[in-house]
Scaffold this active site. Sequence first.
Site, mmCIF file in Angstrom:
data_model
loop_
_atom_site.group_PDB
_atom_site.id
_atom_site.type_symbol
_atom_site.label_atom_id
_atom_site.label_comp_id
_atom_site.label_asym_id
_atom_site.label_seq_id
_atom_site.Cartn_x
_atom_site.Cartn_y
_atom_site.Cartn_z
ATOM 1 C CG ASP A 126 -1.825 -1.195 1.302
ATOM 2 O OD1 ASP A 126 -3.048 -1.008 1.362
ATOM 3 O OD2 ASP A 126 -1.308 -2.327 1.314
ATOM 4 C CG ASN A 161 -4.306 3.343 1.306
ATOM 5 O OD1 ASN A 161 -3.877 2.243 1.634
ATOM 6 N ND2 ASN A 161 -5.550 3.709 1.528
ATOM 7 C CG ASN A 170 -10.804 -0.611 2.067
ATOM 8 O OD1 ASN A 170 -9.608 -0.871 1.896
ATOM 9 N ND2 ASN A 170 -11.219 0.170 3.047
ATOM 10 C CG HIS A 171 -9.588 3.446 1.162
ATOM 11 N ND1 HIS A 171 -10.756 3.744 1.826
ATOM 12 C CD2 HIS A 171 -8.654 3.162 2.124
ATOM 13 C CE1 HIS A 171 -10.540 3.658 3.138
ATOM 14 N NE2 HIS A 171 -9.286 3.294 3.342
ATOM 15 C CG HIS A 175 -1.236 0.392 5.764
ATOM 16 N ND1 HIS A 175 -1.206 1.764 5.571
ATOM 17 C CD2 HIS A 175 -2.120 -0.075 4.860
ATOM 18 C CE1 HIS A 175 -2.037 2.106 4.606
ATOM 19 N NE2 HIS A 175 -2.605 0.988 4.157
#
Length: 265
Positions: free
Chosen positions: A8, A40, A67-68, A177
């Site tokens: 990420d 992200n 999910n983002h 993360h």
Amino acid sequence: MRILFIGDVVGQLGLSLIQHYVPELKRQLKPQVTIVNGENIADGKGITEKLYKALLQAGTDVVTLGNHAFRKRDIMDFIDGAKKMVRPANFPAGVPGQGYTIVNVNQTKLAVLNLQGRVFLDAIDDPFTKADEVLAEIKQITPLVFVDFHGEVTSEKLALAYYLDGQVAAVIGTHTHVQTNDARILPKGTAFLTDVGMTGSYEGILGVKKEPVIHNFLTKLPARFEPIETGAGQLGACYIDIKDDTGVATKIKTIRIDKDFPLEV
């Protein structure tokens, strides 16, 4: 085939680390495919076309999401044309974008599949049955399959890995993360790592400023989490070696780069 996977990317600092370290990692490791989770990268949540292209220009072959994925409206304008970007395949029917893509590597092909967990995340389609459905398509093209499983819970990630053991080359976790210490090859030949880690600030909390996070834990009041864009950085990654004919993994090794574990040149 050797695959380099980087976890990420958070904010502009994360992109800067990709731009700085990927050329040297490629020089040292000589991967045939480089995959980066970019969900992200835009202010900590989402991705834009400009940042997607920046990742490609930095040496990325495929960008995975999570999910983002749709946090930035800009994505709706370019996702269907972004052939080197994949969002979770188990998003409901009708969601724009693609759940997997095929990368040509000399005389072989690698499928990169993105899935998202459901425990403590949005209740989207079942990743287990979606994996079965998508793999039926992919196996008509290639036996080489890499899976980025974007999930919150370690048990769900390991369960999917065992469920797919022998069917895919690797199931590598993203989202939490923090790089885990459990890289291994499962009994039937699938490489597994619960979480590959993140790329961004080494001084914050999961890449964002500490103070709002601590305030939220103390008060339970809403807080704006902003990525740290200066200071010490970290890069979490791994590489996987797989057999070109069967797609079975032969090696997985984690990579950690930060001020306590600097990259040796």
